[in-house]
Design a protein around this motif. Structure first.
Motif, PDB file in Angstrom:
ATOM      1  N   ARG A  31      -6.997   1.214   0.411  1.00 39.14           N
ATOM      2  CA  ARG A  31      -6.128   0.528  -0.546  1.00 39.14           C
ATOM      3  C   ARG A  31      -5.549  -0.759   0.019  1.00 39.14           C
ATOM      4  N   LYS A  42      -0.690  -8.938   2.995  1.00 39.35           N
ATOM      5  CA  LYS A  42      -0.063  -8.661   1.707  1.00 39.35           C
ATOM      6  C   LYS A  42       0.015  -9.960   0.921  1.00 39.35           C
ATOM      7  N   GLY A 318      -1.906   2.125 -11.378  1.00 40.88           N
ATOM      8  CA  GLY A 318      -1.485   2.414 -10.014  1.00 40.88           C
ATOM      9  C   GLY A 318      -2.229   3.538  -9.337  1.00 40.88           C
ATOM     10  N   LEU A 321      -4.409   3.255  -6.091  1.00 38.10           N
ATOM     11  CA  LEU A 321      -3.855   3.207  -4.737  1.00 38.10           C
ATOM     12  C   LEU A 321      -3.911   4.555  -4.033  1.00 38.10           C
ATOM     13  N   PRO A 330      -7.380  -1.830  -3.064  1.00 41.28           N
ATOM     14  CA  PRO A 330      -6.166  -2.631  -3.204  1.00 41.28           C
ATOM     15  C   PRO A 330      -5.920  -2.950  -4.675  1.00 41.28           C
ATOM     16  N   ASN A 368       5.370   1.220  -3.734  1.00 38.98           N
ATOM     17  CA  ASN A 368       3.928   1.247  -3.477  1.00 38.98           C
ATOM     18  C   ASN A 368       3.452   0.108  -2.588  1.00 38.98           C
ATOM     19  N   ALA A 370       2.519  -2.876  -3.136  1.00 38.04           N
ATOM     20  CA  ALA A 370       1.280  -3.477  -3.625  1.00 38.04           C
ATOM     21  C   ALA A 370       1.389  -5.000  -3.640  1.00 38.04           C
ATOM     22  N   ASP A 371       0.249  -5.662  -3.770  1.00 38.11           N
ATOM     23  CA  ASP A 371       0.177  -7.119  -3.789  1.00 38.11           C
ATOM     24  C   ASP A 371       0.561  -7.637  -5.169  1.00 38.11           C
TER      25      ASP A 371
END
Length: 423
Positions: A31, A42, A318, A321, A330, A368, A370-371
């Motif tokens: 991920r 990131k 989501g 992930l 990702p 999370n 995340a980007d």
């Protein structure tokens, strides 16, 4: 019943140091997005539109490219999601002066208005005065200035086919014209052959010295309408996205391939319920994307309950992930944003709906890690919806592109800026 997606995470301590450019090319692993030295990268991005009628990135009539790149870096972003049209991709030799002139008819504004905008852009960016300068040259100048001067990466996003504002179900840019259930409202400009040729052209162009292009998004907000996408398990999406991913990777194997789902890049559930997309044609390069705004119909919040909304985010996007699945990869939230003004000081200037939405989204994204890419840099547009110098209420820059429209906004993103997890 909606179930929240449980993601196994591995905390790590971020390295506190001066900005260090990632070692390119980037890759995906489980991920995570990693650099060539297997360090996590990131993506903290801002969207910068270049897909509209002038066929160059917006704002050059307000500030120089150098100043804008410097501001983006100082604000803390490490990448730009730079949008473009297939019209641009297939006509990269168009002179900038000619493009501004042609934009008048395309956008439905007086020719003199576009001439004045071009004159202002030349004043701020004198290199545009050279009559040989092409729209492709301008994209190159933006990308190279971001990377070489500031270490800011670029995601090239194919936003539309016809150079114009988007997105709705009648703008002709939503779904492939050769797919099942063609209707002109949604597909009259989305010519499949041109789209593939445009992606190939941009991938080849990026490979020719524009090192800062680290990823390419195959298409912004694919959205089916009426009978479209009803020919058995989303066959057209799998077919055309697969073709595009393979073609871009063959042309430029260094870039990440960013893939969005259906329903305006909000729905990836078919990866779990139907089948996984065959990404073997771009191994180690796949990245998923999704969009979320307060008005996004995929993520309703009638009860003003953040737990419900976060469950929706997880259920529709989501879940990718979650590690150890065929679809694990990702995930970049490549568009989100709010109207920057209009609310009370209690909500940092946001209206209540946007404040509630943003607080919930920040919580989800922080948990999370995340980007993301916020919509948008633009304080204004050359022309939009028939109006010259149109103000962008969602712009993080003010109307003259000189500073934050809402100085509190950066702080509202909280720990979204930080990398707190890693492989």
């Amino acid at each position: 019943m909606l179930l929240a997606i449980v993601v196994v995470i591995i905390p790590f301590t971020p390295v506190a140091a001066a900005q260090t450019n990632p070692a390119l090319p980037l890759k995906s692993s489980s991920r995570w997005i990693l650099d060539a030295n297997d360090r996590r990268v990131k993506m903290r991005c801002v969207n910068w539109a270049g897909h509209m009628e002038a066929n160059v990135p917006e704002g050059l009539h307000k500030q120089s490219i150098d100043d804008l790149a410097g501001w983006i870096a100082a604000a803390g972003f490490n990448c730009v999601r730079l949008t473009y049209s297939i019209d641009h991709a297939l006509n990269p030799g168009l002179k900038v002066s000619d493009s501004f002139a042609a934009a008048a008819a395309a956008a439905g504004v007086p020719a003199q208005s576009m001439q004045s905008l071009f004159a202002s852009a030349v004043d701020k960016n004198p290199f545009l005065a050279d009559n040989a300068t092409t729209t492709s040259d301008v994209f190159g100048r933006v990308i190279d200035t971001l990377w070489e001067g500031h270490g800011i990466m670029t995601i090239l996003d194919n936003h539309v086919s016809r150079a114009s504002w988007c997105c709705d179900l009648t703008d002709g840019n939503g779904w492939w014209d050769t797919a099942f259930g063609y209707n002109s409202w949604n597909s009259r400009f989305f010519h499949t052959g041109d789209w593939l040729a445009g992606l190939e052209a941009m991938a080849a162009w990026a490979a020719q010295g524009h090192e800062g292009v680290v990823a390419m998004s195959l298409r912004n907000e694919m959205r089916q309408f009426l009978l479209q996408d009803l020919n058995g398990g989303g066959a057209d999406w799998y077919d055309y996205v697969g073709q595009a991913g393979r073609l871009v990777h063959q042309t430029n194997p260094d870039v990440l391939i960013i893939v969005g789902g259906v329903a305006s890049a909000t729905d990836l559930t078919h990866l779990r319920t139907t089948k996984m997309l065959d990404t073997s044609g771009w191994p180690g390069k796949n990245v998923w994307e999704f969009h979320a705004y307060s008005f996004t119909v995929t993520f309703p919040d009638p009860l003003d309950n953040c737990d419900v909304v976060k469950a929706e985010y997880g259920a529709f996007a989501g879940f990718v992930l979650e590690q150890g699945k065929a679809y694990t990869g990702p995930l970049i939230l490549s568009e989100f944003g709010v109207g920057m003004t209009g609310g009370s000081s209690d909500n940092n200037g946001l209206v209540p709906q946007d404040s509630s939405y943003l607080n919930c989204l920040v919580s989800y994204m922080t948990n999370n890690d995340a980007d993301w890419a916020v919509w948008a840099l633009m304080g204004s547009y050359y022309v939009r919806d028939g109006q010259v110098d149109y103000d962008e209420g969602y712009g993080i820059l003010n109307h003259d592109w000189s500073d934050w429209r809402n100085p509190a906004f950066k702080g509202m993103l909280g720990d979204m800026w930080k990398a707190t997890q890693g492989p």
